[in-house]
Design a protein around this motif. Structure first.
Motif, PDB file in Angstrom:
ATOM      1  N   LEU A 210       0.841  -1.201   0.000  1.00  0.00           N
ATOM      2  CA  LEU A 210       0.000   0.000   0.000  1.00  0.00           C
ATOM      3  C   LEU A 210       0.873   1.246   0.000  1.00  0.00           C
ATOM      4  O   LEU A 210       1.978   1.254   0.581  1.00  0.00           O
ATOM      5  CB  LEU A 210      -0.887   0.028   1.243  1.00  0.00           C
ATOM      6  N   GLY A 211       0.369   2.327  -0.564  1.00  0.00           N
ATOM      7  CA  GLY A 211       1.009   3.635  -0.438  1.00  0.00           C
ATOM      8  C   GLY A 211       0.574   4.285   0.865  1.00  0.00           C
ATOM      9  O   GLY A 211      -0.480   3.923   1.427  1.00  0.00           O
ATOM     10  N   ARG A 212       1.353   5.250   1.334  1.00  0.00           N
ATOM     11  CA  ARG A 212       0.983   5.965   2.567  1.00  0.00           C
ATOM     12  C   ARG A 212      -0.424   6.512   2.481  1.00  0.00           C
ATOM     13  O   ARG A 212      -1.198   6.482   3.430  1.00  0.00           O
ATOM     14  CB  ARG A 212       1.988   7.097   2.803  1.00  0.00           C
ATOM     15  N   VAL A 228      -5.894  -3.547  16.607  1.00  0.00           N
ATOM     16  CA  VAL A 228      -4.436  -3.650  16.571  1.00  0.00           C
ATOM     17  C   VAL A 228      -4.040  -3.293  15.148  1.00  0.00           C
ATOM     18  O   VAL A 228      -4.490  -3.948  14.200  1.00  0.00           O
ATOM     19  CB  VAL A 228      -3.974  -5.076  16.914  1.00  0.00           C
ATOM     20  N   VAL A 229      -3.254  -2.261  14.973  1.00  0.00           N
ATOM     21  CA  VAL A 229      -2.864  -1.803  13.634  1.00  0.00           C
ATOM     22  C   VAL A 229      -1.343  -1.831  13.513  1.00  0.00           C
ATOM     23  O   VAL A 229      -0.631  -1.289  14.366  1.00  0.00           O
ATOM     24  CB  VAL A 229      -3.368  -0.373  13.362  1.00  0.00           C
ATOM     25  N   LEU A 230      -0.863  -2.497  12.465  1.00  0.00           N
ATOM     26  CA  LEU A 230       0.578  -2.546  12.180  1.00  0.00           C
ATOM     27  C   LEU A 230       0.783  -1.984  10.782  1.00  0.00           C
ATOM     28  O   LEU A 230       0.211  -2.495   9.810  1.00  0.00           O
ATOM     29  CB  LEU A 230       1.073  -3.984  12.270  1.00  0.00           C
ATOM     30  N   LEU A 238       5.373 -10.288   8.614  1.00  0.00           N
ATOM     31  CA  LEU A 238       4.260 -10.267   7.646  1.00  0.00           C
ATOM     32  C   LEU A 238       4.709  -9.695   6.309  1.00  0.00           C
ATOM     33  O   LEU A 238       3.934  -9.632   5.350  1.00  0.00           O
ATOM     34  CB  LEU A 238       3.095  -9.440   8.196  1.00  0.00           C
ATOM     35  N   GLY A 239       5.963  -9.280   6.234  1.00  0.00           N
ATOM     36  CA  GLY A 239       6.487  -8.666   5.022  1.00  0.00           C
ATOM     37  C   GLY A 239       6.786  -7.195   5.281  1.00  0.00           C
ATOM     38  O   GLY A 239       6.041  -6.522   6.003  1.00  0.00           O
ATOM     39  N   ALA A 240       7.853  -6.696   4.669  1.00  0.00           N
ATOM     40  CA  ALA A 240       8.297  -5.326   4.961  1.00  0.00           C
ATOM     41  C   ALA A 240       7.243  -4.300   4.569  1.00  0.00           C
ATOM     42  O   ALA A 240       7.201  -3.198   5.121  1.00  0.00           O
ATOM     43  CB  ALA A 240       9.597  -5.044   4.205  1.00  0.00           C
ATOM     44  N   ASP A 241       6.386  -4.652   3.620  1.00  0.00           N
ATOM     45  CA  ASP A 241       5.405  -3.663   3.121  1.00  0.00           C
ATOM     46  C   ASP A 241       3.982  -4.069   3.490  1.00  0.00           C
ATOM     47  O   ASP A 241       3.024  -3.719   2.799  1.00  0.00           O
ATOM     48  CB  ASP A 241       5.522  -3.497   1.603  1.00  0.00           C
ATOM     49  N   ALA A 242       3.846  -4.794   4.612  1.00  0.00           N
ATOM     50  CA  ALA A 242       2.509  -5.265   5.016  1.00  0.00           C
ATOM     51  C   ALA A 242       1.798  -4.233   5.874  1.00  0.00           C
ATOM     52  O   ALA A 242       2.401  -3.583   6.723  1.00  0.00           O
ATOM     53  CB  ALA A 242       2.646  -6.567   5.805  1.00  0.00           C
ATOM     54  N   THR A 243       0.500  -4.102   5.622  1.00  0.00           N
ATOM     55  CA  THR A 243      -0.402  -3.339   6.482  1.00  0.00           C
ATOM     56  C   THR A 243      -1.376  -4.332   7.090  1.00  0.00           C
ATOM     57  O   THR A 243      -1.912  -5.188   6.374  1.00  0.00           O
ATOM     58  CB  THR A 243      -1.166  -2.262   5.691  1.00  0.00           C
ATOM     59  N   PHE A 244      -1.585  -4.221   8.405  1.00  0.00           N
ATOM     60  CA  PHE A 244      -2.389  -5.217   9.157  1.00  0.00           C
ATOM     61  C   PHE A 244      -3.266  -4.475  10.138  1.00  0.00           C
ATOM     62  O   PHE A 244      -2.822  -3.530  10.811  1.00  0.00           O
ATOM     63  CB  PHE A 244      -1.431  -6.156   9.889  1.00  0.00           C
TER      64      PHE A 244
END
Ligand code: LIP
Length: 266
Positions: A210-212, A228-230, A238-244
Protein backbone atom coordinates in the motif's frame (compact mmCIF):
# COMPACT_ATOMS: atom_id res chain seq x y z
CA UNK A 1 1.97 24.84 19.72
CA UNK A 2 -0.09 21.58 19.50
CA UNK A 3 -2.53 21.28 16.65
CA UNK A 4 -6.32 21.29 17.21
CA UNK A 5 -7.06 17.79 15.87
CA UNK A 6 -10.80 18.40 15.82
CA UNK A 7 -10.26 21.43 13.57
CA UNK A 8 -8.00 19.34 11.32
CA UNK A 9 -10.76 16.75 10.96
CA UNK A 10 -13.16 19.49 9.88
CA UNK A 11 -10.69 20.62 7.18
CA UNK A 12 -10.21 17.03 6.01
CA UNK A 13 -13.97 16.46 5.79
CA UNK A 14 -14.47 19.72 3.91
CA UNK A 15 -11.86 19.16 1.21
CA UNK A 16 -12.51 15.43 0.85
CA UNK A 17 -16.22 16.08 0.43
CA UNK A 18 -15.62 18.72 -2.23
CA UNK A 19 -13.21 16.44 -4.09
CA UNK A 20 -15.61 13.52 -3.76
CA UNK A 21 -18.39 15.50 -5.39
CA UNK A 22 -16.07 16.36 -8.29
CA UNK A 23 -15.12 12.69 -8.66
CA UNK A 24 -18.73 11.48 -8.50
CA UNK A 25 -20.10 13.98 -11.02
CA UNK A 26 -17.24 13.73 -13.55
CA UNK A 27 -17.08 9.96 -13.88
CA UNK A 28 -18.57 9.57 -17.37
CA UNK A 29 -16.00 11.92 -18.85
CA UNK A 30 -13.14 10.91 -16.52
CA UNK A 31 -13.17 7.21 -17.30
CA UNK A 32 -12.96 7.87 -21.02
CA UNK A 33 -9.29 8.88 -20.56
CA UNK A 34 -7.43 6.24 -18.55
CA UNK A 35 -3.67 5.89 -18.12
CA UNK A 36 -1.70 3.15 -16.38
CA UNK A 37 1.16 3.38 -13.87
CA UNK A 38 3.15 0.42 -12.48
CA UNK A 39 1.30 -2.23 -14.51
CA UNK A 40 -1.54 -2.43 -17.02
CA UNK A 41 -3.97 -2.97 -14.13
CA UNK A 42 -2.69 0.01 -12.08
CA UNK A 43 -4.92 2.70 -13.57
CA UNK A 44 -5.31 6.44 -13.12
CA UNK A 45 -8.14 8.57 -14.52
CA UNK A 46 -8.46 12.28 -15.09
CA UNK A 47 -10.74 12.30 -12.04
CA UNK A 48 -7.86 11.03 -9.85
CA UNK A 49 -5.71 13.90 -11.06
CA UNK A 50 -8.47 16.53 -10.84
CA UNK A 51 -9.41 15.37 -7.33
CA UNK A 52 -5.86 15.72 -6.09
CA UNK A 53 -5.48 19.13 -7.74
CA UNK A 54 -8.63 20.30 -5.97
CA UNK A 55 -7.54 18.97 -2.57
CA UNK A 56 -4.13 20.58 -2.96
CA UNK A 57 -5.66 23.92 -3.92
CA UNK A 58 -8.15 23.91 -1.04
CA UNK A 59 -5.54 22.84 1.52
CA UNK A 60 -3.36 25.66 0.21
CA UNK A 61 -6.19 28.07 1.04
CA UNK A 62 -7.24 26.53 4.37
CA UNK A 63 -3.85 25.38 5.66
CA UNK A 64 -1.25 27.51 3.85
CA UNK A 65 2.35 26.38 4.07
CA UNK A 66 1.58 22.77 5.10
CA UNK A 67 2.96 20.24 2.58
CA UNK A 68 0.83 17.63 0.81
CA UNK A 69 1.77 14.08 -0.20
CA UNK A 70 -0.59 12.68 -2.82
CA UNK A 71 -0.82 9.49 -4.83
CA UNK A 72 -0.66 11.23 -8.19
CA UNK A 73 1.72 14.17 -7.59
CA UNK A 74 3.86 12.81 -4.73
CA UNK A 75 5.40 15.30 -2.31
CA UNK A 76 7.67 15.48 0.71
CA UNK A 77 6.68 15.33 4.39
CA UNK A 78 7.27 18.30 6.67
CA UNK A 79 10.46 17.92 8.75
CA UNK A 80 8.64 19.51 11.66
CA UNK A 81 4.92 20.14 11.72
CA UNK A 82 1.95 18.89 9.77
CA UNK A 83 1.79 17.01 6.46
CA UNK A 84 -1.40 16.21 4.57
CA UNK A 85 -1.63 12.78 2.93
CA UNK A 86 -4.19 12.38 0.15
CA UNK A 87 -5.60 9.50 -1.87
CA UNK A 88 -7.69 11.33 -4.46
CA UNK A 89 -9.60 8.18 -5.39
CA UNK A 90 -8.95 5.07 -3.33
CA UNK A 91 -10.46 2.18 -5.27
CA UNK A 92 -9.78 3.58 -8.72
CA UNK A 93 -10.47 0.24 -10.44
CA UNK A 94 -13.88 0.10 -8.74
CA UNK A 95 -14.52 3.66 -9.89
CA UNK A 96 -13.48 2.75 -13.44
CA UNK A 97 -15.91 -0.19 -13.50
CA UNK A 98 -18.78 1.76 -11.97
CA UNK A 99 -18.62 -0.18 -8.70
CA UNK A 100 -19.76 2.35 -6.06
CA UNK A 101 -17.07 1.35 -3.53
CA UNK A 102 -14.35 4.00 -3.60
CA UNK A 103 -13.31 6.93 -1.42
CA UNK A 104 -11.39 10.17 -1.13
CA UNK A 105 -9.02 9.90 1.83
CA UNK A 106 -7.47 12.99 3.46
CA UNK A 107 -5.31 12.65 6.57
CA UNK A 108 -3.11 15.01 8.59
CA UNK A 109 0.12 13.54 9.96
CA UNK A 110 2.57 14.79 12.56
CA UNK A 111 6.02 13.20 12.23
CA UNK A 112 4.56 10.44 10.05
CA UNK A 113 1.73 9.57 12.45
CA UNK A 114 -1.88 10.26 11.48
CA UNK A 115 -3.61 12.64 13.90
CA UNK A 116 -6.76 13.51 11.95
CA UNK A 117 -8.55 11.90 9.01
CA UNK A 118 -11.61 11.90 6.80
CA UNK A 119 -12.50 9.07 4.39
CA UNK A 120 -15.43 10.16 2.24
CA UNK A 121 -17.48 7.82 0.05
CA UNK A 122 -18.81 9.94 -2.86
CA UNK A 123 -21.30 7.32 -4.06
CA UNK A 124 -23.06 6.88 -0.73
CA UNK A 125 -22.20 10.14 1.01
CA UNK A 126 -20.84 8.25 4.03
CA UNK A 127 -18.17 10.17 5.96
CA UNK A 128 -15.68 8.31 8.14
CA UNK A 129 -13.65 10.43 10.57
CA UNK A 130 -11.12 10.06 13.36
CA UNK A 131 -8.70 12.10 15.43
CA UNK A 132 -5.86 10.78 17.59
CA UNK A 133 -7.28 10.12 21.03
CA UNK A 134 -10.66 11.40 19.91
CA UNK A 135 -12.24 8.20 18.60
CA UNK A 136 -13.52 7.03 15.22
CA UNK A 137 -16.90 7.79 13.70
CA UNK A 138 -19.15 6.99 10.76
CA UNK A 139 -21.44 9.94 10.05
CA UNK A 140 -20.86 11.06 13.63
CA UNK A 141 -21.73 7.69 15.21
CA UNK A 142 -18.90 6.21 17.33
CA UNK A 143 -17.24 3.04 16.01
CA UNK A 144 -15.88 0.00 17.83
CA UNK A 145 -14.12 -3.05 16.42
CA UNK A 146 -15.62 -6.53 16.62
CA UNK A 147 -14.56 -9.23 19.08
CA UNK A 148 -14.60 -12.61 17.28
CA UNK A 149 -13.92 -15.60 19.55
CA UNK A 150 -11.57 -17.32 17.10
CA UNK A 151 -10.18 -17.43 13.57
CA UNK A 152 -12.90 -19.86 12.52
CA UNK A 153 -15.40 -16.98 12.92
CA UNK A 154 -13.09 -14.26 11.58
CA UNK A 155 -13.92 -12.38 8.37
CA UNK A 156 -10.70 -11.09 6.77
CA UNK A 157 -10.38 -8.35 4.16
CA UNK A 158 -7.37 -8.35 1.83
CA UNK A 159 -6.01 -7.02 -1.44
CA UNK A 160 -3.91 -8.23 -4.34
CA UNK A 161 -0.82 -6.55 -5.73
CA UNK A 162 -0.76 -5.05 -9.20
CA UNK A 163 2.12 -7.32 -10.28
CA UNK A 164 0.81 -10.65 -11.61
CA UNK A 165 3.62 -12.83 -10.26
CA UNK A 166 3.04 -11.47 -6.75
CA UNK A 167 -0.71 -12.02 -7.07
CA UNK A 168 -0.06 -15.69 -7.85
CA UNK A 169 1.90 -16.09 -4.60
CA UNK A 170 -0.70 -14.11 -2.66
CA UNK A 171 -3.46 -16.35 -3.98
CA UNK A 172 -1.65 -19.39 -2.54
CA UNK A 173 -1.65 -17.67 0.86
CA UNK A 174 -5.37 -16.97 0.72
CA UNK A 175 -6.07 -20.56 -0.35
CA UNK A 176 -4.31 -21.78 2.81
CA UNK A 177 -6.03 -19.20 5.02
CA UNK A 178 -9.48 -20.03 3.66
CA UNK A 179 -9.29 -23.31 5.60
CA UNK A 180 -8.91 -21.59 8.98
CA UNK A 181 -11.04 -18.42 8.61
CA UNK A 182 -14.79 -17.83 8.43
CA UNK A 183 -14.33 -16.20 5.02
CA UNK A 184 -12.32 -13.56 3.14
CA UNK A 185 -13.35 -10.44 1.23
CA UNK A 186 -11.57 -8.43 -1.44
CA UNK A 187 -13.40 -5.09 -1.85
CA UNK A 188 -10.73 -3.02 -3.64
CA UNK A 189 -10.23 0.09 -1.49
CA UNK A 190 -7.77 -0.14 1.38
CA UNK A 191 -9.05 2.95 3.20
CA UNK A 192 -12.57 1.49 3.26
CA UNK A 193 -11.28 -1.93 4.31
CA UNK A 194 -9.62 -0.25 7.29
CA UNK A 195 -12.83 1.69 8.01
CA UNK A 196 -14.72 -1.61 7.85
CA UNK A 197 -12.45 -3.01 10.56
CA UNK A 198 -13.17 0.08 12.66
CA UNK A 199 -16.90 -0.54 12.24
CA UNK A 200 -16.71 -4.29 12.89
CA UNK A 201 -17.80 -5.00 9.32
CA UNK A 202 -14.54 -6.87 8.90
CA UNK A 203 -12.75 -8.55 11.80
CA UNK A 204 -9.34 -7.94 10.21
CA UNK A 205 -7.56 -6.70 7.10
CA UNK A 206 -4.12 -7.41 5.65
CA UNK A 207 -2.45 -6.29 2.44
CA UNK A 208 1.00 -5.64 0.97
CA UNK A 209 2.39 -2.75 -1.07
CA UNK A 210 0.00 0.00 0.00
CA UNK A 211 1.01 3.63 -0.44
CA UNK A 212 0.98 5.97 2.57
CA UNK A 213 -2.10 7.59 1.05
CA UNK A 214 -3.95 4.24 1.05
CA UNK A 215 -3.60 3.67 4.82
CA UNK A 216 -3.09 7.17 6.31
CA UNK A 217 -6.77 7.82 6.95
CA UNK A 218 -8.22 4.35 7.45
CA UNK A 219 -5.46 3.18 9.80
CA UNK A 220 -6.26 6.03 12.21
CA UNK A 221 -9.92 5.09 12.17
CA UNK A 222 -9.13 1.42 12.85
CA UNK A 223 -6.71 2.25 15.68
CA UNK A 224 -9.11 4.75 17.28
CA UNK A 225 -11.89 2.11 17.15
CA UNK A 226 -9.71 -0.32 19.12
CA UNK A 227 -8.00 -2.37 16.42
CA UNK A 228 -4.44 -3.65 16.57
CA UNK A 229 -2.86 -1.80 13.63
CA UNK A 230 0.58 -2.55 12.18
CA UNK A 231 1.83 -0.27 9.42
CA UNK A 232 4.44 -1.09 6.77
CA UNK A 233 7.71 -1.93 8.53
CA UNK A 234 6.11 -2.65 11.92
CA UNK A 235 5.59 -6.39 11.40
CA UNK A 236 8.58 -7.81 9.46
CA UNK A 237 7.23 -11.34 9.81
CA UNK A 238 4.26 -10.27 7.65
CA UNK A 239 6.49 -8.67 5.02
CA UNK A 240 8.30 -5.33 4.96
CA UNK A 241 5.41 -3.66 3.12
CA UNK A 242 2.51 -5.27 5.02
CA UNK A 243 -0.40 -3.34 6.48
CA UNK A 244 -2.39 -5.22 9.16
CA UNK A 245 -5.42 -4.33 11.24
CA UNK A 246 -7.36 -6.72 13.44
CA UNK A 247 -9.74 -7.01 16.36
CA UNK A 248 -7.63 -7.56 19.51
CA UNK A 249 -9.39 -10.84 20.27
CA UNK A 250 -7.80 -12.56 17.25
CA UNK A 251 -4.87 -10.31 16.29
CA UNK A 252 -2.10 -12.53 17.65
CA UNK A 253 -3.65 -15.74 16.30
CA UNK A 254 -4.15 -14.15 12.89
CA UNK A 255 -0.55 -12.91 12.72
CA UNK A 256 0.60 -16.48 13.38
CA UNK A 257 -1.81 -17.91 10.81
CA UNK A 258 -0.66 -15.39 8.20
CA UNK A 259 2.98 -16.35 8.79
CA UNK A 260 2.14 -20.07 8.65
CA UNK A 261 0.30 -19.48 5.33
CA UNK A 262 3.36 -17.75 3.84
CA UNK A 263 1.95 -14.22 3.87
CA UNK A 264 5.32 -12.83 4.91
CA UNK A 265 7.09 -14.34 1.91
CA UNK A 266 4.89 -13.38 -1.03
C1 LIP B 1 -5.99 0.52 -4.21
C2 LIP B 1 -6.06 0.03 -2.79
C3 LIP B 1 -6.43 -1.44 -2.75
C4 LIP B 1 -5.39 -2.23 -3.47
C5 LIP B 1 -5.35 -1.78 -4.91
C6 LIP B 1 -5.03 -0.28 -5.01
P1 LIP B 1 -5.88 2.89 -5.42
O1 LIP B 1 -5.59 1.87 -4.19
O2 LIP B 1 -7.00 0.78 -2.08
O3 LIP B 1 -6.55 -1.92 -1.43
O4 LIP B 1 -5.69 -3.61 -3.40
O5 LIP B 1 -4.36 -2.52 -5.58
O6 LIP B 1 -3.72 -0.06 -4.54
O7 LIP B 1 -4.79 2.58 -6.42
O8 LIP B 1 -7.21 2.59 -5.99
O9 LIP B 1 -5.74 4.25 -4.82
Amino acid sequence: MPFDHRALVDVAVRVATEAGELVRTSRDQAVSLVDTKSTITDVVTEADRASERLVRARLGELRPGEPVIGEEEGGEAALDGLTWVVDPIDGTVNYLYGIPHYAVSVAAQENGESVAAAVVEPASGRVWTASRGGGAFLDGVPLRVSAPEGLDVTLLGYGFAYRAERRRRQAQTWAALSEVLRDIRRAGAASLDLCAVAAGRLDAYAEHSLGRWDWAGGALLAREAGAVVLLPGEAPELGADATFAAAPSIADALRTALVDAGFGKV
